[in-house]
Scaffold this motif. Sequence first.
Motif, PDB file in Angstrom:
ATOM      1  N   PRO A  56       0.800  -1.226   0.000  1.00  0.00           N
ATOM      2  CA  PRO A  56       0.000   0.000   0.000  1.00  0.00           C
ATOM      3  C   PRO A  56       0.826   1.266   0.000  1.00  0.00           C
ATOM      4  O   PRO A  56       0.318   2.340  -0.341  1.00  0.00           O
ATOM      5  CB  PRO A  56      -0.814  -0.125   1.289  1.00  0.00           C
ATOM      6  CG  PRO A  56       0.005  -0.989   2.180  1.00  0.00           C
ATOM      7  CD  PRO A  56       0.703  -1.963   1.269  1.00  0.00           C
ATOM      8  N   ALA A  57       2.097   1.182   0.381  1.00  0.00           N
ATOM      9  CA  ALA A  57       2.985   2.340   0.419  1.00  0.00           C
ATOM     10  C   ALA A  57       4.409   1.825   0.569  1.00  0.00           C
ATOM     11  O   ALA A  57       4.636   0.673   0.936  1.00  0.00           O
ATOM     12  CB  ALA A  57       2.632   3.267   1.580  1.00  0.00           C
ATOM     13  N   ALA A  58       5.373   2.692   0.277  1.00  0.00           N
ATOM     14  CA  ALA A  58       6.785   2.326   0.427  1.00  0.00           C
ATOM     15  C   ALA A  58       7.559   3.531   0.934  1.00  0.00           C
ATOM     16  O   ALA A  58       7.186   4.685   0.684  1.00  0.00           O
ATOM     17  CB  ALA A  58       7.365   1.836  -0.892  1.00  0.00           C
ATOM     18  N   VAL A  59       8.655   3.239   1.645  1.00  0.00           N
ATOM     19  CA  VAL A  59       9.546   4.282   2.161  1.00  0.00           C
ATOM     20  C   VAL A  59      10.939   3.999   1.638  1.00  0.00           C
ATOM     21  O   VAL A  59      11.502   2.925   1.880  1.00  0.00           O
ATOM     22  CB  VAL A  59       9.552   4.312   3.704  1.00  0.00           C
ATOM     23  CG1 VAL A  59      10.543   5.362   4.210  1.00  0.00           C
ATOM     24  CG2 VAL A  59       8.153   4.582   4.242  1.00  0.00           C
ATOM     25  N   CYS A  60      11.501   4.953   0.919  1.00  0.00           N
ATOM     26  CA  CYS A  60      12.829   4.829   0.318  1.00  0.00           C
ATOM     27  C   CYS A  60      13.717   5.914   0.915  1.00  0.00           C
ATOM     28  O   CYS A  60      13.514   7.104   0.652  1.00  0.00           O
ATOM     29  CB  CYS A  60      12.731   4.970  -1.196  1.00  0.00           C
ATOM     30  SG  CYS A  60      14.320   4.914  -2.057  1.00  0.00           S
ATOM     31  N   LEU A  61      14.694   5.516   1.729  1.00  0.00           N
ATOM     32  CA  LEU A  61      15.600   6.456   2.380  1.00  0.00           C
ATOM     33  C   LEU A  61      16.971   6.366   1.709  1.00  0.00           C
ATOM     34  O   LEU A  61      17.606   5.312   1.723  1.00  0.00           O
ATOM     35  CB  LEU A  61      15.726   6.123   3.874  1.00  0.00           C
ATOM     36  CG  LEU A  61      14.405   6.042   4.654  1.00  0.00           C
ATOM     37  CD1 LEU A  61      14.678   5.664   6.105  1.00  0.00           C
ATOM     38  CD2 LEU A  61      13.635   7.349   4.561  1.00  0.00           C
ATOM     39  N   SER A  62      17.377   7.463   1.084  1.00  0.00           N
ATOM     40  CA  SER A  62      18.678   7.521   0.403  1.00  0.00           C
ATOM     41  C   SER A  62      18.827   6.419  -0.637  1.00  0.00           C
ATOM     42  O   SER A  62      19.927   5.891  -0.838  1.00  0.00           O
ATOM     43  CB  SER A  62      19.823   7.430   1.425  1.00  0.00           C
ATOM     44  OG  SER A  62      19.737   8.453   2.371  1.00  0.00           O
ATOM     45  N   GLY A  63      17.729   6.062  -1.291  1.00  0.00           N
ATOM     46  CA  GLY A  63      17.747   5.006  -2.292  1.00  0.00           C
ATOM     47  C   GLY A  63      17.492   5.548  -3.688  1.00  0.00           C
ATOM     48  O   GLY A  63      17.373   6.753  -3.900  1.00  0.00           O
ATOM     49  N   PHE A  64      17.372   4.632  -4.637  1.00  0.00           N
ATOM     50  CA  PHE A  64      17.219   5.035  -6.037  1.00  0.00           C
ATOM     51  C   PHE A  64      16.668   3.866  -6.835  1.00  0.00           C
ATOM     52  O   PHE A  64      16.494   2.769  -6.298  1.00  0.00           O
ATOM     53  CB  PHE A  64      18.567   5.485  -6.613  1.00  0.00           C
ATOM     54  CG  PHE A  64      19.628   4.419  -6.630  1.00  0.00           C
ATOM     55  CD1 PHE A  64      19.948   3.752  -7.805  1.00  0.00           C
ATOM     56  CD2 PHE A  64      20.321   4.088  -5.483  1.00  0.00           C
ATOM     57  CE1 PHE A  64      20.913   2.761  -7.830  1.00  0.00           C
ATOM     58  CE2 PHE A  64      21.297   3.101  -5.492  1.00  0.00           C
ATOM     59  CZ  PHE A  64      21.600   2.439  -6.672  1.00  0.00           C
ATOM     60  N   VAL A  65      16.380   4.089  -8.108  1.00  0.00           N
ATOM     61  CA  VAL A  65      15.985   3.008  -9.013  1.00  0.00           C
ATOM     62  C   VAL A  65      17.093   2.774 -10.025  1.00  0.00           C
ATOM     63  O   VAL A  65      17.878   3.674 -10.327  1.00  0.00           O
ATOM     64  CB  VAL A  65      14.659   3.310  -9.761  1.00  0.00           C
ATOM     65  CG1 VAL A  65      13.495   3.340  -8.802  1.00  0.00           C
ATOM     66  CG2 VAL A  65      14.754   4.613 -10.546  1.00  0.00           C
ATOM     67  N   THR A  66      17.158   1.544 -10.531  1.00  0.00           N
ATOM     68  CA  THR A  66      18.151   1.223 -11.539  1.00  0.00           C
ATOM     69  C   THR A  66      17.761   1.825 -12.884  1.00  0.00           C
ATOM     70  O   THR A  66      16.629   2.256 -13.099  1.00  0.00           O
ATOM     71  CB  THR A  66      18.284  -0.299 -11.698  1.00  0.00           C
ATOM     72  OG1 THR A  66      17.018  -0.811 -12.125  1.00  0.00           O
ATOM     73  CG2 THR A  66      18.693  -0.961 -10.401  1.00  0.00           C
ATOM     74  N   VAL A  67      18.728   1.839 -13.820  1.00  0.00           N
ATOM     75  CA  VAL A  67      18.461   2.366 -15.161  1.00  0.00           C
ATOM     76  C   VAL A  67      17.347   1.582 -15.830  1.00  0.00           C
ATOM     77  O   VAL A  67      16.363   2.147 -16.325  1.00  0.00           O
ATOM     78  CB  VAL A  67      19.746   2.332 -16.018  1.00  0.00           C
ATOM     79  CG1 VAL A  67      19.422   2.652 -17.472  1.00  0.00           C
ATOM     80  CG2 VAL A  67      20.767   3.322 -15.493  1.00  0.00           C
ATOM     81  N   GLU A  68      17.477   0.257 -15.848  1.00  0.00           N
ATOM     82  CA  GLU A  68      16.459  -0.582 -16.486  1.00  0.00           C
ATOM     83  C   GLU A  68      15.137  -0.501 -15.733  1.00  0.00           C
ATOM     84  O   GLU A  68      14.075  -0.520 -16.336  1.00  0.00           O
ATOM     85  CB  GLU A  68      16.937  -2.032 -16.528  1.00  0.00           C
ATOM     86  CG  GLU A  68      18.162  -2.258 -17.387  1.00  0.00           C
ATOM     87  CD  GLU A  68      18.710  -3.659 -17.212  1.00  0.00           C
ATOM     88  OE1 GLU A  68      18.131  -4.584 -17.810  1.00  0.00           O
ATOM     89  OE2 GLU A  68      19.697  -3.830 -16.482  1.00  0.00           O
ATOM     90  N   GLY A  69      15.201  -0.379 -14.413  1.00  0.00           N
ATOM     91  CA  GLY A  69      13.993  -0.306 -13.611  1.00  0.00           C
ATOM     92  C   GLY A  69      13.253   1.000 -13.750  1.00  0.00           C
ATOM     93  O   GLY A  69      12.139   1.138 -13.259  1.00  0.00           O
ATOM     94  N   ALA A  70      13.871   1.978 -14.413  1.00  0.00           N
ATOM     95  CA  ALA A  70      13.224   3.272 -14.565  1.00  0.00           C
ATOM     96  C   ALA A  70      12.309   3.333 -15.781  1.00  0.00           C
ATOM     97  O   ALA A  70      11.748   4.373 -16.085  1.00  0.00           O
ATOM     98  CB  ALA A  70      14.278   4.375 -14.666  1.00  0.00           C
TER      99      ALA A  70
END
Length: 206
Positions: free
Chosen positions: A119-133
């Motif tokens: 239902p929700a997510a928390v991303c602290l100092s994270g990122f997505v990969t090139v392919e995952g974008a």
Amino acid sequence: MRITTAVSGPVVEDAPVVLLLHGYGSHERDLVGLTSWLPSGVSWASLRAPGDMGFGGYEWFPLSLPDEPSQAGAREAVEAIWEWVDGSLAPEVPVVPLGFSQGGLMALEMLRTRPMRVPAAVCLSGFVTVEGAGADAGLAGLRPPVFWGRGLLDQVIWPAAVARTATWLEAHTTLSRHEYPGLAHGVEPGEMDDVAAFLRSVLSLP
């Protein structure tokens, strides 16, 4: 690849489970101190990443900085997380991943792979990969809430990854973006106050 070690707190019946996902080279107890900020109406569990780096450190998948990480590695790791979830939690229990750094990447991968369970997510100092974008049409239609926090002094996550993540989150989620001027690659109390408020709001908790 399997997850064999986890720690957890008291179970709140029928409550969402906040799943703590540590950063690269860390371990399952690293983020446990953050649980004091969690709303009282949730349970929590903290997983140890499956990749053993030795000397008490673990990774969700190998990194070869400064190269961009492989989406294949992220995909294999998120499958291991879901295997643990399926074997440990009832299927109706919502899961809210809260990850730091590489664990933040994994939190977003959980959202991408099973958005109806997250239902929700928390991303602290994270990122997505090139392919995952790339385009995630189903996720863009749902636009689940995401908290993205980062320090403006963070020199670990490189500018291209930050820009890519901002673009992806704005296109696919209902983004709550927070930046902290004095923070480097870490987590501070004020950020966790904001995380707690976010979780209370999106999970309709007191």
